[in-house]
Design an enzyme around this catalytic site. Structure first.
Site, PDB file in Angstrom:
ATOM      1  N   ASP A 142     -10.420  39.827  48.829  1.00 24.66           N
ATOM      2  CA  ASP A 142     -11.094  40.988  48.259  1.00 24.66           C
ATOM      3  C   ASP A 142     -11.296  40.677  46.777  1.00 24.66           C
ATOM      4  O   ASP A 142     -10.327  40.574  46.019  1.00 24.66           O
ATOM      5  CB  ASP A 142     -10.213  42.222  48.442  1.00 24.66           C
ATOM      6  CG  ASP A 142     -10.785  43.475  47.788  1.00 24.66           C
ATOM      7  OD1 ASP A 142     -11.774  43.371  47.031  1.00 24.66           O
ATOM      8  OD2 ASP A 142     -10.219  44.562  48.017  1.00 24.66           O
ATOM      9  N   SER A 172     -29.047  41.288  38.824  1.00 22.04           N
ATOM     10  CA  SER A 172     -30.119  41.925  39.588  1.00 22.04           C
ATOM     11  C   SER A 172     -31.217  42.358  38.629  1.00 22.04           C
ATOM     12  O   SER A 172     -30.987  42.491  37.421  1.00 22.04           O
ATOM     13  CB  SER A 172     -29.562  43.158  40.325  1.00 22.04           C
ATOM     14  OG  SER A 172     -30.590  43.961  40.865  1.00 22.04           O
ATOM     15  N   TYR A 224     -25.141  51.598  40.598  1.00 15.83           N
ATOM     16  CA  TYR A 224     -25.370  50.182  40.895  1.00 15.83           C
ATOM     17  C   TYR A 224     -26.027  49.489  39.708  1.00 15.83           C
ATOM     18  O   TYR A 224     -25.614  48.391  39.305  1.00 15.83           O
ATOM     19  CB  TYR A 224     -26.245  50.050  42.137  1.00 15.83           C
ATOM     20  CG  TYR A 224     -26.620  48.627  42.477  1.00 15.83           C
ATOM     21  CD1 TYR A 224     -25.735  47.795  43.148  1.00 15.83           C
ATOM     22  CD2 TYR A 224     -27.867  48.119  42.133  1.00 15.83           C
ATOM     23  CE1 TYR A 224     -26.082  46.485  43.458  1.00 15.83           C
ATOM     24  CE2 TYR A 224     -28.225  46.811  42.438  1.00 15.83           C
ATOM     25  CZ  TYR A 224     -27.330  46.004  43.103  1.00 15.83           C
ATOM     26  OH  TYR A 224     -27.678  44.697  43.400  1.00 15.83           O
ATOM     27  N   LYS A 273     -24.746  46.255  37.191  1.00 13.30           N
ATOM     28  CA  LYS A 273     -25.491  45.025  36.943  1.00 13.30           C
ATOM     29  C   LYS A 273     -25.806  44.847  35.450  1.00 13.30           C
ATOM     30  O   LYS A 273     -25.853  43.706  34.958  1.00 13.30           O
ATOM     31  CB  LYS A 273     -26.762  44.996  37.794  1.00 13.30           C
ATOM     32  CG  LYS A 273     -26.468  44.947  39.297  1.00 13.30           C
ATOM     33  CD  LYS A 273     -25.552  43.770  39.660  1.00 13.30           C
ATOM     34  CE  LYS A 273     -25.258  43.677  41.134  1.00 13.30           C
ATOM     35  NZ  LYS A 273     -24.428  42.505  41.488  1.00 13.30           N
TER      36      LYS A 273
END
Length: 259
Positions: free
Chosen positions: A62, A142, A155, A159
């Site tokens: 993990d 991203s 999200y 990034k």
């Protein structure tokens, strides 16, 4: 083969972009350590790498846990006899309006997308310093690290954080011969985008597939990105032609976000 003799660890290597990266770097001549939370998937990828004539090892971890990432790096060195490059590819999407996102959702995506990169930088950086050899740290960013997207606010924040971490780590590690860069994909045809499309449809009322099509229609090159498109750019970052590049997070998105 530009990576002949190199040992590379790829996180999130069981599917999608991570799998494509692992296979491409193996074709480039590297031996590959595969890290993922899904043991079955990385064993399948390992078999593909061995079929290419390269060595491979697997480690279930993990990435949000520092001790597990450190153990994965140690395992890589022990099993493959070296350590040169880490690709901190593991990550998850999170789709919700900012007015509705829960503390639990924020914690989960931050732990994996941000802490996972921090622990990868830390474990790999320490290993490379200890080996007194130059090396490369490559992070998954991203287009959402260059532009915030509606319903992808948290999200996007993770990034943007990866871009900042990449720049800071590049400055801290340059004197040790360690470069740190990121890759910033766009709309990639993977299971992650299937989930993004599904979740966005729940919030917007759009038909399934409509959000994905809307984004793809905005790509200048006229098609969705493949995992192999991303892997080709990571191959460049991992190879010797990128030795003078550090602290950068270029976009490879077919012409969707422009900076």
């Amino acid at each position: 083969m530009s990576l002949a003799g190199k040992v590379v660890l790829v996180t999130g290597a069981g599917q999608g972009i991570g799998r494509a990266i692992a296979l491409r770097l193996a074709r480039d001549g590297a031996d590959i350590a595969l890290v993922d939370i899904n043991a079955q998937k990385i064993e399948q990828v390992a078999a593909e790498i061995v079929a290419l004539g390269r060595r491979s090892t697997t480690f279930v971890a993990d990435v949000s846990k520092l001790d597990q990432v450190t153990a994965a790096v140690d395992h890589t060195e022990a099993q493959l006899g070296g350590f040169d490059i880490i690709v901190n590819n593991a990550g998850i999407a999170q789709i919700a309006p900012l007015l509705e996102v829960t503390p639990q959702e924020v914690e989960r995506v931050m732990n994996i997308n941000v802490q996972g990169v921090i622990w990868g930088i830390q474990a790999a950086g320490k290993k490379l310093k200890g080996r007194n050899k130059p090396g490369k740290i490559i992070n998954a960013c991203s287009i959402a690290g260059h532009e915030g997207f509606a319903l992808l606010g948290v999200y996007s924040a993770t990034k943007f954080a990866v871009r900042g971490l990449t720049q800071a780590a590049a400055k801290e590690l340059a004197s040790f011969g360690i470069t740190v860069n990121s890759y910033c994909p766009g709309v990639v045809g993977t299971d992650m985008w299937v989930e993004i499309d599904k979740r966005m449809a729940e919030f917007t009322g759009a038909e399934l597939g409509a959000t994905y099509k809307q984004y793809v229609d905005g790509i200048a090159l006229g098609r969705a990105q493949t995992p192999e498109d991303v892997a080709g750019f990571v191959s460049y970052l991992a190879g010797p032609d990128a030795d003078y590049m550090t602290g950068q997070s270029p976009m490879i998105d077919g012409g969707l976000v422009y900076r």
